[in-house]
Enzyme design. Structure first.
Site, PDB file in Angstrom:
ATOM      1  N   ASP A 193      26.231  13.933   7.790  1.00 22.84           N
ATOM      2  CA  ASP A 193      25.091  13.330   7.267  1.00 22.84           C
ATOM      3  C   ASP A 193      24.196  14.386   6.514  1.00 22.84           C
ATOM      4  O   ASP A 193      24.125  15.388   6.818  1.00 22.84           O
ATOM      5  CB  ASP A 193      24.306  13.127   8.551  1.00 22.84           C
ATOM      6  CG  ASP A 193      22.830  12.349   8.348  1.00 22.84           C
ATOM      7  OD1 ASP A 193      22.624  12.058   7.107  1.00 22.84           O
ATOM      8  OD2 ASP A 193      22.087  11.775   9.027  1.00 22.84           O
ATOM      9  N   HIS A 237      25.612   9.255   8.880  1.00 24.50           N
ATOM     10  CA  HIS A 237      24.135   8.731   8.736  1.00 24.50           C
ATOM     11  C   HIS A 237      24.438   7.081   8.894  1.00 24.50           C
ATOM     12  O   HIS A 237      25.203   6.554   8.291  1.00 24.50           O
ATOM     13  CB  HIS A 237      23.700   9.146   7.365  1.00 24.50           C
ATOM     14  CG  HIS A 237      22.254   8.657   7.249  1.00 24.50           C
ATOM     15  ND1 HIS A 237      21.258   9.294   7.671  1.00 24.50           N
ATOM     16  CD2 HIS A 237      21.583   7.507   6.722  1.00 24.50           C
ATOM     17  CE1 HIS A 237      20.027   8.834   7.733  1.00 24.50           C
ATOM     18  NE2 HIS A 237      20.354   7.631   7.056  1.00 24.50           N
ATOM     19  N   SER A 240      16.332   7.416  10.198  1.00 24.24           N
ATOM     20  CA  SER A 240      16.242   7.719   8.963  1.00 24.24           C
ATOM     21  C   SER A 240      14.847   8.049   8.183  1.00 24.24           C
ATOM     22  O   SER A 240      14.188   8.784   8.757  1.00 24.24           O
ATOM     23  CB  SER A 240      17.176   6.854   7.850  1.00 24.24           C
ATOM     24  OG  SER A 240      17.459   7.618   6.758  1.00 24.24           O
TER      25      SER A 240
END
Length: 357
Positions: free
Chosen positions: A297, A327, A143
């Protein structure tokens, strides 16, 4: 978090950060790995050293945790588990970095911390101290950490002071651009759990400022000034996304914004914050990449487009797209947040590391 902020009890991110605190585990060594906390260049790191006989020089990984540049910690249970397994199973030294967070620290503080640690670790004297092979070092992150890993890989490739080159970069559902926040993945997954569009917009804006004007402009996708519109070619999803991911979405491009926000907060146009907008000439020199994207995501298309741009620049890329994942899935590895999909994706990444690092 929203209620606490509205009532003036604490900042939105401070209340979210309580999740981090609950998840923290002590730096405890076990029969396979020695775990310690120290500092590299005054930046806190959690260090994982395999206990097995070296049998030669070891691999090494510098890992940057996720959390939207505002949350997260190397000591969270999921990250600690990942680092232990990587260290033990591929006989690697793992340096998990606790960079500064926003607020109160804004871009480029987070990037500067991870870059400083990476550059320090790549010194020949330090690599020798830990028995690391200079030809087998990678950066990795998930991320926001994937964002930092991509940015570090780009900057290192152009730094004349760095003699040791990275072998690879591992980007796990990375956030790679803050220019177009209305990609098909942002539309398709706007209200999905873990990371909604509104939360990602909040993370992006908080990375640069707490001024709500930037957040509002980002939310309406009208924050990039007309004079910077040439950068849209690098995030033009009608070109960089395959047809199956464009689906029925029609490309219109972001609406041009005023120059004032970009003048006050130029970071969102900076490749150190938005690695996807780097020139092809710069991308040609980055190391081979492993990129994981997840169908459910908002950041899916960032990773897919970066894989396409890297390939166009001649960089070897392994792109693993998980149709059934969301995610944050890779960190769902330990009880009570243990999921089979998390282990499957993490194991695939480990397999790639065994072969390519």
């Amino acid at each position: 978090s929203e209620a606490a902020e509205l009532l003036g009890l604490m900042h939105y991110m401070e209340s979210l950060r309580l999740i981090t605190v609950v998840e923290l585990v002590a730096p405890t060594s076990d029969e396979n790995v020695t775990v310690t906390e120290t500092e590299f260049q005054q930046v806190p790191v959690r260090l994982y050293l395999p206990r097995r006989a070296a049998g030669g020089l070891r691999r090494a990984m510098l890992y940057f945790h996720g959390g939207g540049w505002c949350l997260g910690d190397a000591g969270m249970h999921g990250y600690d588990y990942m680092a232990r397994r990587i260290s033990n199973e591929i006989n690697a030294v793992v340096v998990s970095v606790n960079y500064r967070l926003a607020p109160p620290h804004r871009f480029p503080a987070q990037f500067e911390d991870v870059y400083l640690v990476t550059k320090f670790f790549l010194q020949s004297e330090l690599l020798a101290q830990y028995g690391v092979d200079p030809a087998r070092v990678c950066v990795a992150g998930d991320s926001a950490g994937g964002n930092l890993a991509a940015a570090v890989a780009q900057q290192l490739s152009e730094d004349p002071e760095v003699k040791t080159k990275l072998k690879a970069q591992i980007l796990i559902y990375p956030a790679l651009q803050a220019l177009d926040l209305n990609l098909p993945s942002y539309r398709d997954n706007a209200d999905k759990p873990i990371l909604s569009r509104s939360l990602m917009v909040r993370f992006w804006s908080e990375y640069f400022t707490s001024d709500p004007a930037l957040r509002e402009a980002m939310d309406s996708n009208s924050h990039v000034p007309a004079e910077s519109s040439h950068l849209f070619q690098f995030v033009n999803w009608s070109r960089w996304l395959p047809a199956e991911m464009r689906k029925a979405h029609a490309y219109g491009g972001p609406a041009p914004g005023g120059a004032e926000l970009a003048r006050r907060f130029p970071g969102f146009l900076d490749p150190r914050a938005s690695p996807l907008v780097a020139s092809e000439a710069r991308l040609r020199h980055v190391p081979p990449a492993y990129i994981l994207t997840c169908e459910h995501d908002v950041l899916r298309d960032d990773g897919v487009m970066y894989a396409g741009r890297l390939r166009a620049a001649g960089v070897p890329v392994t792109h693993h797209h998980a149709e059934d994942a969301f995610h944050g899935a890779v960190t769902f590895l330990v009880w009570p947040f243990k999921l089979a999909v998390g282990h499957r994706l993490f194991d695939a990444c480990l397999d790639w590391l065994r072969e390519h690092l």
